[in-house]
Motif scaffolding. Structure first.
Motif, PDB file in Angstrom:
ATOM      1  N   ARG A   1       0.842  -1.210   0.000  1.00 49.60           N
ATOM      2  CA  ARG A   1       0.000   0.000   0.000  1.00 49.60           C
ATOM      3  C   ARG A   1       0.871   1.252   0.000  1.00 49.60           C
ATOM      4  N   ALA A   2       2.005   1.208   0.715  1.00 51.15           N
ATOM      5  CA  ALA A   2       2.916   2.348   0.725  1.00 51.15           C
ATOM      6  C   ALA A   2       3.518   2.570  -0.658  1.00 51.15           C
ATOM      7  N   VAL A   3       3.867   1.485  -1.345  1.00 50.86           N
ATOM      8  CA  VAL A   3       4.396   1.600  -2.705  1.00 50.86           C
ATOM      9  C   VAL A   3       3.343   2.193  -3.632  1.00 50.86           C
ATOM     10  N   LEU A   4       2.111   1.711  -3.520  1.00 51.38           N
ATOM     11  CA  LEU A   4       1.028   2.242  -4.345  1.00 51.38           C
ATOM     12  C   LEU A   4       0.852   3.737  -4.114  1.00 51.38           C
ATOM     13  N   GLU A   5       0.898   4.145  -2.851  1.00 50.14           N
ATOM     14  CA  GLU A   5       0.763   5.568  -2.527  1.00 50.14           C
ATOM     15  C   GLU A   5       1.884   6.380  -3.180  1.00 50.14           C
TER      16      GLU A   5
ATOM     17  N   LYS B   1       2.255 -10.208  -7.254  1.00 50.35           N
ATOM     18  CA  LYS B   1       3.524  -9.516  -7.406  1.00 50.35           C
ATOM     19  C   LYS B   1       3.275  -8.030  -7.167  1.00 50.35           C
ATOM     20  N   ILE B   2       4.325  -7.313  -6.784  1.00 52.39           N
ATOM     21  CA  ILE B   2       4.167  -5.910  -6.444  1.00 52.39           C
ATOM     22  C   ILE B   2       3.573  -5.109  -7.599  1.00 52.39           C
ATOM     23  N   GLU B   3       4.007  -5.416  -8.840  1.00 47.83           N
ATOM     24  CA  GLU B   3       3.486  -4.663  -9.984  1.00 47.83           C
ATOM     25  C   GLU B   3       2.011  -4.986 -10.255  1.00 47.83           C
ATOM     26  N   GLU B   4       1.586  -6.222  -9.947  1.00 52.99           N
ATOM     27  CA  GLU B   4       0.176  -6.589 -10.117  1.00 52.99           C
ATOM     28  C   GLU B   4      -0.692  -5.831  -9.122  1.00 52.99           C
ATOM     29  N   TYR B   5      -0.205  -5.739  -7.899  1.00 49.54           N
ATOM     30  CA  TYR B   5      -0.955  -4.994  -6.879  1.00 49.54           C
ATOM     31  C   TYR B   5      -1.085  -3.519  -7.270  1.00 49.54           C
ATOM     32  N   VAL B   6       0.008  -2.915  -7.712  1.00 50.03           N
ATOM     33  CA  VAL B   6      -0.012  -1.500  -8.079  1.00 50.03           C
ATOM     34  C   VAL B   6      -0.997  -1.251  -9.213  1.00 50.03           C
ATOM     35  N   LYS B   7      -1.016  -2.129 -10.203  1.00 50.14           N
ATOM     36  CA  LYS B   7      -1.942  -1.948 -11.329  1.00 50.14           C
ATOM     37  C   LYS B   7      -3.396  -2.038 -10.867  1.00 50.14           C
ATOM     38  N   GLN B   8      -3.697  -2.999  -9.987  1.00 54.04           N
ATOM     39  CA  GLN B   8      -5.068  -3.107  -9.463  1.00 54.04           C
ATOM     40  C   GLN B   8      -5.431  -1.874  -8.647  1.00 54.04           C
ATOM     41  N   GLY B   9      -4.460  -1.397  -7.858  1.00 50.24           N
ATOM     42  CA  GLY B   9      -4.716  -0.215  -7.041  1.00 50.24           C
ATOM     43  C   GLY B   9      -4.958   1.027  -7.871  1.00 50.24           C
ATOM     44  N   LEU B  10      -4.175   1.207  -8.932  1.00 50.80           N
ATOM     45  CA  LEU B  10      -4.352   2.366  -9.816  1.00 50.80           C
ATOM     46  C   LEU B  10      -5.753   2.356 -10.428  1.00 50.80           C
TER      47      LEU B  10
ATOM     48  N   ALA C   1      12.322  -1.959 -11.361  1.00 51.87           N
ATOM     49  CA  ALA C   1      13.495  -1.925 -10.477  1.00 51.87           C
ATOM     50  C   ALA C   1      13.204  -1.057  -9.258  1.00 51.87           C
ATOM     51  N   ALA C   2      12.557   0.079  -9.478  1.00 50.33           N
ATOM     52  CA  ALA C   2      12.220   0.970  -8.355  1.00 50.33           C
ATOM     53  C   ALA C   2      11.208   0.302  -7.422  1.00 50.33           C
ATOM     54  N   LEU C   3      10.241  -0.407  -8.009  1.00 50.58           N
ATOM     55  CA  LEU C   3       9.243  -1.094  -7.178  1.00 50.58           C
ATOM     56  C   LEU C   3       9.914  -2.146  -6.291  1.00 50.58           C
ATOM     57  N   GLN C   4      10.901  -2.835  -6.827  1.00 50.57           N
ATOM     58  CA  GLN C   4      11.591  -3.863  -6.052  1.00 50.57           C
ATOM     59  C   GLN C   4      12.426  -3.244  -4.934  1.00 50.57           C
ATOM     60  N   VAL C   5      12.993  -2.066  -5.189  1.00 45.76           N
ATOM     61  CA  VAL C   5      13.732  -1.363  -4.136  1.00 45.76           C
ATOM     62  C   VAL C   5      12.787  -0.970  -3.008  1.00 45.76           C
ATOM     63  N   TYR C   6      11.603  -0.481  -3.380  1.00 45.75           N
ATOM     64  CA  TYR C   6      10.599  -0.144  -2.361  1.00 45.75           C
ATOM     65  C   TYR C   6      10.192  -1.391  -1.578  1.00 45.75           C
ATOM     66  N   GLN C   7       9.960  -2.477  -2.300  1.00 45.34           N
ATOM     67  CA  GLN C   7       9.499  -3.705  -1.642  1.00 45.34           C
ATOM     68  C   GLN C   7      10.540  -4.227  -0.657  1.00 45.34           C
ATOM     69  N   ALA C   8      11.797  -3.951  -0.906  1.00 43.07           N
ATOM     70  CA  ALA C   8      12.858  -4.410  -0.011  1.00 43.07           C
ATOM     71  C   ALA C   8      12.791  -3.723   1.357  1.00 43.07           C
ATOM     72  N   GLN C   9      12.001  -2.652   1.442  1.00 36.05           N
ATOM     73  CA  GLN C   9      11.856  -1.939   2.711  1.00 36.05           C
ATOM     74  C   GLN C   9      10.680  -2.474   3.540  1.00 36.05           C
ATOM     75  N   GLU C  10      10.161  -3.621   3.168  1.00 37.45           N
ATOM     76  CA  GLU C  10       8.948  -4.143   3.815  1.00 37.45           C
ATOM     77  C   GLU C  10       9.094  -4.265   5.331  1.00 37.45           C
TER      78      GLU C  10
END
Length: 411
Positions: A278-282, A307-316, A330-339
């Motif tokens: 949710r933080a990545v989507l925001e 996957k993180i990109e699937e979630y972001v697309k549904q959220g958008l 690549a940026a999404l994966q960097v964000y996800q690493a901060q989980e």
């Protein structure tokens, strides 16, 4: 934890943040010491021991169409309202924000109270009236088969009215008495089960300004929806405190379930990654559409399987933005690493939730007491079943020790 760069795999010891949510730090102990107790005073065996979906303390007709959490809530609040009605001589209960009418039905057809139900959503009112009819038939059938299991006496159906109640203007419909032969004037008790945002404030203001209203039993919810200013602070004492302001983020956090979240941390549930997603989507939303703040993203099912990109697309898509926008994987994966850090941050923020709720409810109680009324806050629901479990009880005449009887369990 501040040095962590990723979420470790679940272990039997639970999530790394679990220790902070379980009272192992001084800040948590301080927060708990300052917050109102949320542990009920009653000690009885769980009503869901025999069946996790059916309360053993409600007869079958009152359980139909009602989830376990709501079964517990309508029984406990309904019984409190009945006691308060008897103590104050109220002739009519007004259930404000009654939804599908589960509480109103239990109070009227289960406890024999005269109940008017106010609900602004016409669809919910129609549903409530349908459920009333269904319950009457079920009770009649049960009475024929098992006479001793059904409470004898007159059965009053709740009187449903489609009506919005404003926190700033008087609602005449709320004050209109139901016709009752031989009754000179009505004495009203206002109640609301998790009345959302300003609706709880509306109950308080009607109690204060209307002589017909002699008692109140209000359980609040959705503090982030309070009008600011206007609905907080209400009391002069809280308004005079330096730093009393509560921004949206704190009020929203006060609505989360601390007990449930602590259990999820211990079990290291995969669904915890929802916070990071949710933080990545925001973050993506703010890059694409900076003016869109606090978008209402409805719950996306089975997040842990996406996957993180699937979630972001549904959220958008859910917030009205183009789900086919090009994403920087690549940026999404960097964000996800901060989980791990996101979960830790959420855990620490959640430690303040009971304290923030205490400040909001203390403000409401003091508001009533400053005007010469008698008010108490009582924990009447099991917090594991119903996290918003404090009921604000108020009367215009002193009840003394009788207040303590309101939260006790009926036999």
């Amino acid at each position: 934890m501040a040095r962590s760069t990723g979420w470790t795999k679940p272990t039997t010891a639970g999530h790394p943040a679990a220790g902070d949510a379980q009272g192992r730090g001084g800040d948590e102990s301080t927060a708990c010491a300052l917050a109102f107790t949320r542990t009920p005073g009653f000690h009885t065996p769980s009503e869901f021991l025999e069946n996790p979906s059916q309360s053993s303390r409600l007869t079958a007709p009152f359980r139909k169409h009602v989830k376990p959490k709501k079964q517990h809530e309508i029984r406990r609040l309904g019984e409190l309202v009945k006691k308060l009605t008897d103590l104050t001589g109220c002739t009519q209960v007004v259930d404000v924000g009654s939804g599908q009418g589960h509480l109103s039905r239990f109070m009227s057809m289960g406890l024999g109270l005269m109940v008017k139900s106010l609900e602004g959503n016409q669809r919910l009112v129609k549903r409530a009236q349908h459920l009333d009819q269904e319950l009457l038939k079920a009770l009649d059938k049960m009475e024929k088969r098992h006479p001793k299991m059904v409470q004898r006496g007159p059965r009053h159906r709740p009187h449903h009215v489609v009506q919005w109640v404003s926190p700033t203007t008087l609602c005449e419909e709320l004050l209109l008495p139901l016709e009752r032969p031989g009754q000179s004037s009505a004495r009203l008790l206002l109640t609301g089960l998790h009345a959302c945002g300003d609706l709880s404030v509306a109950l308080l203001r009607h109690f204060c300004c209307c002589s017909e209203v002699v008692a109140l039993a209000s359980v609040g919810c959705c503090y982030m929806k309070l009008s600011d200013p206007g609905s907080y602070p209400l009391s002069q004492w809280i308004a005079g405190l330096p730093g009393h302001e509560l921004p949206y983020r704190l009020r929203e956090g006060a609505c989360h379930a601390l007990e449930d979240y602590a259990e999820r941390l211990h079990k290291a549930e995969p669904g915890l990654q929802t916070h990071c997603f949710r933080a990545v989507l925001e973050t993506v939303i703010r890059q694409v559409c900076p003016e869109l703040r606090r978008p209402g993203v409805q719950g996306i099912p089975r997040v842990h399987e996406l996957k993180i990109e699937e979630y972001v697309k549904q959220g958008l898509k859910r917030v009205g933005l183009d789900p086919q926008l090009p994403l920087d994987l690549a940026a999404l994966q960097v964000y996800q690493a901060q989980e791990n850090r996101v979960v830790a941050f959420f855990s620490l923020a959640l430690l303040l939730a009971p304290l923030v709720e205490t400040l909001i409810l203390l403000d409401r109680m003091l508001y009533l007491q400053e005007q010469g009324f008698y008010a108490e806050l009582l924990p009447i629901f099991s917090p594991e079943l119903s996290p918003r479990n404090l009921v604000l009880v108020a009367t215009k005449t002193p009840l003394g020790q009788a207040f303590s009887t309101l939260e006790s369990e009926d036999n």
